[in-house]
Design a protein around this motif. Sequence first.
Motif, PDB file in Angstrom:
ATOM      1  N   ALA A   1       2.753  11.320  10.932  1.00  0.00           N
ATOM      2  CA  ALA A   1       4.175  11.033  11.108  1.00  0.00           C
ATOM      3  C   ALA A   1       4.454   9.537  10.984  1.00  0.00           C
ATOM      4  O   ALA A   1       5.443   9.127  10.362  1.00  0.00           O
ATOM      5  N   ASP A   2       3.582   8.704  11.559  1.00  0.00           N
ATOM      6  CA  ASP A   2       3.785   7.257  11.511  1.00  0.00           C
ATOM      7  C   ASP A   2       3.640   6.743  10.079  1.00  0.00           C
ATOM      8  O   ASP A   2       4.430   5.905   9.622  1.00  0.00           O
ATOM      9  N   ILE A   3       2.645   7.250   9.360  1.00  0.00           N
ATOM     10  CA  ILE A   3       2.449   6.825   7.969  1.00  0.00           C
ATOM     11  C   ILE A   3       3.672   7.196   7.133  1.00  0.00           C
ATOM     12  O   ILE A   3       4.175   6.385   6.337  1.00  0.00           O
ATOM     13  N   ALA A   4       4.176   8.416   7.315  1.00  0.00           N
ATOM     14  CA  ALA A   4       5.356   8.845   6.558  1.00  0.00           C
ATOM     15  C   ALA A   4       6.578   8.005   6.912  1.00  0.00           C
ATOM     16  O   ALA A   4       7.360   7.620   6.039  1.00  0.00           O
ATOM     17  N   ALA A   5       6.744   7.693   8.198  1.00  0.00           N
ATOM     18  CA  ALA A   5       7.892   6.891   8.636  1.00  0.00           C
ATOM     19  C   ALA A   5       7.850   5.489   8.029  1.00  0.00           C
ATOM     20  O   ALA A   5       8.897   4.847   7.890  1.00  0.00           O
ATOM     21  N   ARG A   6       6.668   5.036   7.663  1.00  0.00           N
ATOM     22  CA  ARG A   6       6.510   3.706   7.063  1.00  0.00           C
ATOM     23  C   ARG A   6       6.580   3.751   5.541  1.00  0.00           C
ATOM     24  O   ARG A   6       6.298   2.758   4.866  1.00  0.00           O
ATOM     25  N   GLY A   7       6.920   4.916   4.990  1.00  0.00           N
ATOM     26  CA  GLY A   7       7.131   5.032   3.560  1.00  0.00           C
ATOM     27  C   GLY A   7       5.869   5.193   2.738  1.00  0.00           C
ATOM     28  O   GLY A   7       5.890   4.986   1.520  1.00  0.00           O
ATOM     29  N   MET A   8       4.775   5.589   3.388  1.00  0.00           N
ATOM     30  CA  MET A   8       3.517   5.781   2.670  1.00  0.00           C
ATOM     31  C   MET A   8       3.101   7.241   2.736  1.00  0.00           C
ATOM     32  O   MET A   8       3.614   8.021   3.537  1.00  0.00           O
ATOM     33  N   ALA A   9       2.183   7.617   1.882  1.00  0.00           N
ATOM     34  CA  ALA A   9       1.660   8.977   1.866  1.00  0.00           C
ATOM     35  C   ALA A   9       0.410   9.056   2.733  1.00  0.00           C
ATOM     36  O   ALA A   9      -0.373   8.109   2.812  1.00  0.00           O
ATOM     37  N   SER A  10       0.212  10.207   3.368  1.00  0.00           N
ATOM     38  CA  SER A  10      -0.997  10.465   4.145  1.00  0.00           C
ATOM     39  C   SER A  10      -1.990  11.256   3.309  1.00  0.00           C
ATOM     40  O   SER A  10      -1.612  12.125   2.523  1.00  0.00           O
ATOM     41  N   LEU A  11      -3.261  10.958   3.489  1.00  0.00           N
ATOM     42  CA  LEU A  11      -4.351  11.716   2.884  1.00  0.00           C
ATOM     43  C   LEU A  11      -5.412  11.892   3.958  1.00  0.00           C
ATOM     44  O   LEU A  11      -5.837  10.919   4.582  1.00  0.00           O
ATOM     45  N   ILE A  12      -5.829  13.115   4.198  1.00  0.00           N
ATOM     46  CA  ILE A  12      -6.853  13.394   5.200  1.00  0.00           C
ATOM     47  C   ILE A  12      -8.182  13.628   4.495  1.00  0.00           C
ATOM     48  O   ILE A  12      -8.272  14.417   3.554  1.00  0.00           O
ATOM     49  N   VAL A  13      -9.206  12.907   4.942  1.00  0.00           N
ATOM     50  CA  VAL A  13     -10.560  13.084   4.423  1.00  0.00           C
ATOM     51  C   VAL A  13     -11.439  13.517   5.589  1.00  0.00           C
ATOM     52  O   VAL A  13     -11.534  12.812   6.597  1.00  0.00           O
ATOM     53  N   THR A  14     -12.071  14.672   5.477  1.00  0.00           N
ATOM     54  CA  THR A  14     -12.834  15.180   6.613  1.00  0.00           C
ATOM     55  C   THR A  14     -14.252  14.619   6.644  1.00  0.00           C
ATOM     56  O   THR A  14     -14.813  14.228   5.617  1.00  0.00           O
ATOM     57  N   GLN A  15     -14.796  14.623   7.847  1.00  0.00           N
ATOM     58  CA  GLN A  15     -16.222  14.372   8.014  1.00  0.00           C
ATOM     59  C   GLN A  15     -16.986  15.432   7.224  1.00  0.00           C
ATOM     60  O   GLN A  15     -16.491  16.547   7.051  1.00  0.00           O
ATOM     61  N   PHE A  16     -18.163  15.086   6.716  1.00  0.00           N
ATOM     62  CA  PHE A  16     -18.911  16.094   5.985  1.00  0.00           C
ATOM     63  C   PHE A  16     -19.376  17.196   6.935  1.00  0.00           C
ATOM     64  O   PHE A  16     -19.488  17.001   8.152  1.00  0.00           O
ATOM     65  N   ALA A  17     -19.600  18.362   6.385  1.00  0.00           N
ATOM     66  CA  ALA A  17     -20.011  19.507   7.191  1.00  0.00           C
ATOM     67  C   ALA A  17     -20.933  20.392   6.375  1.00  0.00           C
ATOM     68  O   ALA A  17     -20.987  20.293   5.140  1.00  0.00           O
ATOM     69  N   PHE A  18     -21.651  21.247   7.060  1.00  0.00           N
ATOM     70  CA  PHE A  18     -22.522  22.215   6.404  1.00  0.00           C
ATOM     71  C   PHE A  18     -21.946  23.625   6.453  1.00  0.00           C
ATOM     72  O   PHE A  18     -22.462  24.521   5.797  1.00  0.00           O
TER      73      PHE A  18
ATOM     74  N   ILE B   1       0.853  -1.191   0.000  1.00  0.00           N
ATOM     75  CA  ILE B   1       0.000   0.000   0.000  1.00  0.00           C
ATOM     76  C   ILE B   1       0.889   1.242   0.000  1.00  0.00           C
ATOM     77  O   ILE B   1       1.870   1.327   0.740  1.00  0.00           O
ATOM     78  N   THR B   2       0.525   2.233  -0.807  1.00  0.00           N
ATOM     79  CA  THR B   2       1.347   3.431  -0.944  1.00  0.00           C
ATOM     80  C   THR B   2       0.750   4.658  -0.263  1.00  0.00           C
ATOM     81  O   THR B   2       1.465   5.640  -0.044  1.00  0.00           O
ATOM     82  N   ALA B   3      -0.541   4.620   0.045  1.00  0.00           N
ATOM     83  CA  ALA B   3      -1.188   5.785   0.666  1.00  0.00           C
ATOM     84  C   ALA B   3      -2.241   5.331   1.658  1.00  0.00           C
ATOM     85  O   ALA B   3      -2.969   4.365   1.419  1.00  0.00           O
ATOM     86  N   ILE B   4      -2.319   6.044   2.774  1.00  0.00           N
ATOM     87  CA  ILE B   4      -3.295   5.759   3.820  1.00  0.00           C
ATOM     88  C   ILE B   4      -4.133   7.003   4.066  1.00  0.00           C
ATOM     89  O   ILE B   4      -3.609   8.087   4.336  1.00  0.00           O
ATOM     90  N   GLY B   5      -5.446   6.845   3.963  1.00  0.00           N
ATOM     91  CA  GLY B   5      -6.364   7.920   4.295  1.00  0.00           C
ATOM     92  C   GLY B   5      -6.756   7.853   5.760  1.00  0.00           C
ATOM     93  O   GLY B   5      -6.962   6.770   6.317  1.00  0.00           O
TER      94      GLY B   5
END
Length: 289
Positions: free
Chosen positions: A164-181, A135-139
């Motif tokens: 930081a942990d995802i990067a240290a493991r050689g993967m990319a981080s992607l943040i997906v937010t909860q929906f909002a109004f 796996i190359t990216a973790i959301g």
Amino acid sequence: MSTPILHPNWARPAHNMVDGYSIEITAKDIASLDAAAAAMPAETPVAITFLPGEAMEARVAAAVRVRELGFEPMPHFSARRIASADEFETYLATVVERASVRRCFVIAGDPSEPEGPYADSSALIGSGTFERSGITAIGIGGHPEGHPHMTADQGWQVLQAKCADIAARGMASLIVTQFAFDAAAVLRWVAEARRRGIDAPIRIGVPGPAGIKTLVRFAARCGVGASAAVLAKYGISIGQLLGTAGPDKLIAALDAGMTPDHGPLRLHFYPFGGVDRTVAWIADYDRAH
């Protein structure tokens, strides 16, 4: 922290707010995805939820179909719903083998007590299984209106530690937010993330067009702010719960408020009113802008 390119749609500037969007489905939505596929750009990221009581094979079949349609599958892993390390590793290995999965999304999940060895999403990330599987990216999730079980400072500390942990493991981080109004609340949260040195790409959660009662129900279930004032900004009146509402005003407010300081942003659609209806709305917006 670095900001690796997760997908071709991050490498180019967005021409409008829906350019490079992602969308969320359940295994039951495959027929709707089939119907909507012709209107979706190739390689659109499609997140596949992890529902309680759902057979693993149904999620695997959904991931396979997403890949067959030319999109990028991103299966969810709900830590507290995974009963064993074997279940986790089997599911991951299967979607990698059969659907060429390269990215995954991890959440803690709703149960108050874990059904197996994983108490939260950090435990899944820390297992080392994702990087060993290629796996190359973790959301990971972002909560612009706060997390129901953490203080604001705790929420930021956890988010920073995961990145930081995802990067240290050689993967990319992607943040997906909860929906909002509330666009203002979302943009404040993104600005604070950048101020704290979180430079991962962020996908802002947006509800697709849906019945007003449905939107309010999901907001209550997910802990999303839905005061009368916030809903009015979105275009919903508490006194009138009939009919449907789309994210037009929300996306306009996000567009007006975004600056280069907010960093790389894209939209992630939660199609509470149906995948085909949401994709049709996105296509209409794209043509109009």
